[in-house]
Design a protein around this motif. Structure first.
Motif, short mmCIF file in Angstrom:
data_model
loop_
_atom_site.label_atom_id
_atom_site.label_comp_id
_atom_site.label_asym_id
_atom_site.label_seq_id
_atom_site.Cartn_x
_atom_site.Cartn_y
_atom_site.Cartn_z
N VAL A 64 0.84 -1.20 0.00
CA VAL A 64 0.00 0.00 0.00
C VAL A 64 0.88 1.24 0.00
N ARG A 65 1.90 1.26 0.82
CA ARG A 65 2.81 2.42 0.85
C ARG A 65 3.49 2.63 -0.51
N ALA A 66 3.84 1.54 -1.18
CA ALA A 66 4.53 1.63 -2.47
C ALA A 66 3.64 2.25 -3.55
N VAL A 93 -3.17 6.08 -15.14
CA VAL A 93 -4.44 5.35 -14.96
C VAL A 93 -4.44 4.08 -15.80
N ASN A 94 -4.10 4.21 -17.07
CA ASN A 94 -4.11 3.04 -17.95
C ASN A 94 -3.12 1.98 -17.50
N ALA A 95 -1.95 2.40 -17.03
CA ALA A 95 -0.95 1.45 -16.54
C ALA A 95 -1.48 0.70 -15.32
N LEU A 96 -2.09 1.41 -14.38
CA LEU A 96 -2.64 0.76 -13.20
C LEU A 96 -3.72 -0.25 -13.57
N LEU A 97 -4.61 0.14 -14.48
CA LEU A 97 -5.68 -0.76 -14.89
C LEU A 97 -5.13 -1.99 -15.62
N ARG A 98 -4.13 -1.78 -16.48
CA ARG A 98 -3.51 -2.89 -17.21
C ARG A 98 -2.78 -3.84 -16.26
N GLU A 99 -1.95 -3.26 -15.39
CA GLU A 99 -1.15 -4.08 -14.46
C GLU A 99 -2.00 -5.00 -13.61
N HIS A 100 -3.15 -4.51 -13.24
CA HIS A 100 -3.99 -5.27 -12.31
C HIS A 100 -5.14 -5.99 -13.02
N ARG A 101 -5.08 -5.99 -14.36
CA ARG A 101 -6.06 -6.71 -15.18
C ARG A 101 -7.49 -6.37 -14.79
N LEU A 113 -5.26 -5.95 -1.15
CA LEU A 113 -5.74 -4.60 -0.82
C LEU A 113 -5.08 -3.54 -1.69
N ALA A 114 -3.77 -3.59 -1.86
CA ALA A 114 -3.07 -2.58 -2.67
C ALA A 114 -3.57 -2.61 -4.11
N THR A 115 -3.88 -3.77 -4.62
CA THR A 115 -4.44 -3.88 -5.97
C THR A 115 -5.80 -3.21 -6.04
N ARG A 116 -6.64 -3.50 -5.08
CA ARG A 116 -7.98 -2.89 -5.06
C ARG A 116 -7.88 -1.37 -4.91
N ALA A 174 -5.37 0.54 -5.86
CA ALA A 174 -4.83 1.08 -7.11
C ALA A 174 -5.92 1.16 -8.18
N VAL A 175 -6.69 0.10 -8.32
CA VAL A 175 -7.70 0.06 -9.36
C VAL A 175 -8.86 0.99 -9.04
N GLU A 176 -9.28 1.04 -7.79
CA GLU A 176 -10.36 1.98 -7.42
C GLU A 176 -9.91 3.42 -7.67
N ALA A 177 -8.68 3.73 -7.33
CA ALA A 177 -8.16 5.08 -7.59
C ALA A 177 -8.14 5.35 -9.09
N ALA A 178 -7.64 4.40 -9.87
CA ALA A 178 -7.57 4.57 -11.32
C ALA A 178 -8.96 4.76 -11.93
N MET A 179 -9.92 3.99 -11.48
CA MET A 179 -11.28 4.11 -12.01
C MET A 179 -11.87 5.48 -11.66
N ALA A 180 -11.63 5.94 -10.45
CA ALA A 180 -12.16 7.24 -10.03
C ALA A 180 -11.50 8.37 -10.81
N ILE A 181 -10.18 8.29 -10.97
CA ILE A 181 -9.47 9.33 -11.73
C ILE A 181 -9.92 9.29 -13.19
N ALA A 182 -10.20 8.11 -13.70
CA ALA A 182 -10.71 8.01 -15.08
C ALA A 182 -12.02 8.80 -15.21
N ASP A 183 -12.88 8.72 -14.20
CA ASP A 183 -14.13 9.50 -14.22
C ASP A 183 -13.85 10.99 -14.19
N VAL A 184 -12.86 11.39 -13.43
CA VAL A 184 -12.48 12.81 -13.36
C VAL A 184 -11.98 13.29 -14.72
N VAL A 185 -11.15 12.49 -15.35
CA VAL A 185 -10.62 12.85 -16.68
C VAL A 185 -11.77 12.91 -17.69
N ARG A 186 -12.61 11.88 -17.70
CA ARG A 186 -13.73 11.83 -18.66
C ARG A 186 -14.68 13.00 -18.47
#
Length: 181
Positions: free
Chosen positions: A57-59, A79-87, A111-114, A116-128
């Motif tokens: 989580v810290r990383a 965002v795309n890298a996080l989503l790709r890395e975590h499938r 937990l760190a995966t979840r 990362a992906v939740e953050a990426a999905m939320a930021i994706a909404d902000v960008v969109r």
């Protein structure tokens, strides 16, 4: 409400996670602090309560912090890298007493995966939504915390660490000192 409830919750949790390594020092020092963070931000699913989970989580924090400083193309790359890395595979889900919302990884993912992906999905909404200006750095000169401005008029300037109060006290003292002069 500007964003869906789950997006707002993820944005707030992401900013809070980034700020656990802010100018106030390490505020996620041990597994007990991670447990408290998990509970405060209403995460669900797998939580191992281990030092390895805490390190993972810290990383994640530096990558997420970069979002607040980057231009849109770099944010999209992160965002795309996080989503790709975590499938990530978004699916509608309901659990506990929550209405349907998106999860993009299974609840038993680390937990760190979840996070990362939740953050990426939320930021994706902000960008969109064209709302990147809602991702800000605290205006207090001695603070480098990040914040998400979810106010209707985009007026939030200070983080959750009491910087708004410190700024108000400083301004009050300056007015008093000026009045005495």
């Amino acid at each position: 409400m500007l964003f869906a409830h789950d997006t707002e919750c993820s944005l707030i949790a992401t900013a809070a996670l980034v700020n656990t390594a802010g100018s106030d020092g390490e505020t996620l020092p041990d597994v007990a602090a991670l447990d408290a963070f998990y509970n405060v931000h209403s995460y669900s699913g797998r939580h191992e309560h281990t030092d390895a989970e805490l390190r993972a989580v810290r990383a994640l924090r530096p990558r997420l912090r970069r979002i607040w400083y980057a231009e849109v193309d770099e944010i999209v790359s992160i965002v795309n890298a996080l989503l790709r890395e975590h499938r990530a595979l978004p699916q509608l889900i309901t659990h506990d007493t929550e209405p349907y919302h998106l999860h993009a990884v299974p609840r038993d993912a680390p937990l760190a995966t979840r996070m990362a992906v939740e953050a990426a999905m939320a930021i994706a909404d902000v960008v969109r939504g064209g709302e990147l200006r809602r991702l800000r750095i605290c205006d207090h000169p001695d603070c480098d915390n990040v914040l998400v401005d979810l106010s209707k008029n985009r007026s939030r300037r200070f983080c959750e660490a009491g910087c708004g109060n410190r700024a108000a006290v400083s301004a009050y003292r300056a007015r008093k000192a000026a009045a005495r002069s």
